[in-house]
Scaffold this active site. Structure first.
Site: not given
Lengths: 234, 234
Positions: B90, B122-123, B159, B194
């Site tokens: 997020g 991700s985050a 990413h 990714e």
């Protein structure tokens, strides 16, 4: 009366520094001979002197002298005495940190409200908004606050980028990021595409350049604003 | 011994949530039945319940139960009692703010150092590094600090994106942004593409997945690290 040019970028692809916007700058800066340049956003490669030399090279074509704020003993006095201000691009986190560290945020705001013409490109445009929270930059330094000049009643997203058709990348698009911003914040965001700028005179804000801007209002669907139109987002 | 999976993304293009990494997760979480899910990074659209349901759906295929941290009265105790932790993606600014506001940063760090398996995407991967300063996210909220879990001796860029060939956009590439980071900060940055992830066991950190990672060390030229290699940046 406040007068600003808030440009998405200093340079468009295939053109020289500021070249695309020189006709506008010529009339905008008609009354001044020397422009105070703020190179603080630059994080990579160039020194403040080198960055100022690039700005000077750009302005030479319209016979303006550019002097870097870093060459003054007291940057606050430099702003107070400036005939015009140009804040260049780079990293917004660094720019905002430097402006707070030198006690310049309120001083620049006051000067522009008192009529000193202000040109911003990229990060220098971002800080004309209410907060720097719609920057695209990496948080390479921790600023004392995200609050910025508040010279327009919205936030700016410079270098606005449309989603790339057919992309397989799973990172957020610019539009998704701005939607996330609106889950927590309510002020509108004006996404300015490269080659476009906002011309501000008092309370009147006109979109200029060839491309439409994308306007994001909290709780409304985003929409396109045509060049030549007044920005009246809420 | 600390055990982490630090994944660039939860989802690769054309595949379901976590699907590409399920074989790895099956062995990683072999000893646990229930995973504590931290949905705090989610800013847009989904509620914490809805986001947790997506995580549960992903983990159903390897017969794991997922419970959201927001369903516990005391999130600190939830972390301390967890058999495993999964922090989803997020917005990193929001995630870090929430973790500090709930006094969870040090508690999660301590749990992982004591052996609680940790999965980040991700985050949730970004925060395993020394600071969150190489996030790609927009600063939609002002966190109390950029310091994060420090479970690996470098920063993460999830990413990771290579420069787009022939692009006419004048905004900074990812590599330019990380170079700017290194004008002010010295820790290495691991750019994870990714579909790739870091598997951490104690002090050993192995790159997994099909793609190389891009390693940025301060004052050195960036280089590619092959899948299967140990990350030994300095």
């Amino acid at each position: 009366m406040k007068k600003l040019i808030i440009a998405s970028t200093s340079t468009v692809h295939g053109s020289k520094y500021l070249e695309y916007i020189l006709p506008e700058l010529k009339s905008f800066f008609a009354e001044v001979d020397e422009i105070l340049f703020v190179p603080y956003a630059r994080a990579g490669g160039l020194t403040h002197d080198e960055y100022t030399a690039i700005a000077q090279e750009g302005f030479k074509k319209i016979n303006k002298k550019v002097r870097g704020i870093h060459t003054f003993t007291d940057p606050v006095v430099a702003v107070q005495n400036a005939g015009a201000i140009f804040v260049g691009g780079g990293n917004t986190f660094l720019l905002v940190t430097m402006l707070y560290n030198h006690n310049l945020m309120e001083v620049i705001r006051r000067a522009v409200l008192d009529g000193t013409p202000y040109l911003g490109t990229s990060a220098g445009s971002n800080i004309t908004g209410l907060t720097m929270q719609t920057t695209n930059d990496m948080p390479i330094v921790y600023p004392p606050s995200f609050k910025t000049l508040g010279l327009v009643p919205f936030n700016i997203n410079p270098h606005y980028l449309d989603p790339v058709e057919g992309s397989k990348h799973m990172g957020e698009t610019r539009e998704m990021r701005i939607k996330e911003f609106h889950k927590i914040n309510t002020q509108p965001v004006v996404g300015i595409r490269e080659g476009s700028w906002l011309a501000v005179e008092g309370d009147k804000i006109i979109l200029k350049g060839d491309l439409p801007a994308r306007i994001f209002e909290c709780n409304n669907a985003p929409y396109e604003l045509s060049p030549g139109s007044e920005v009246r987002c809420k």
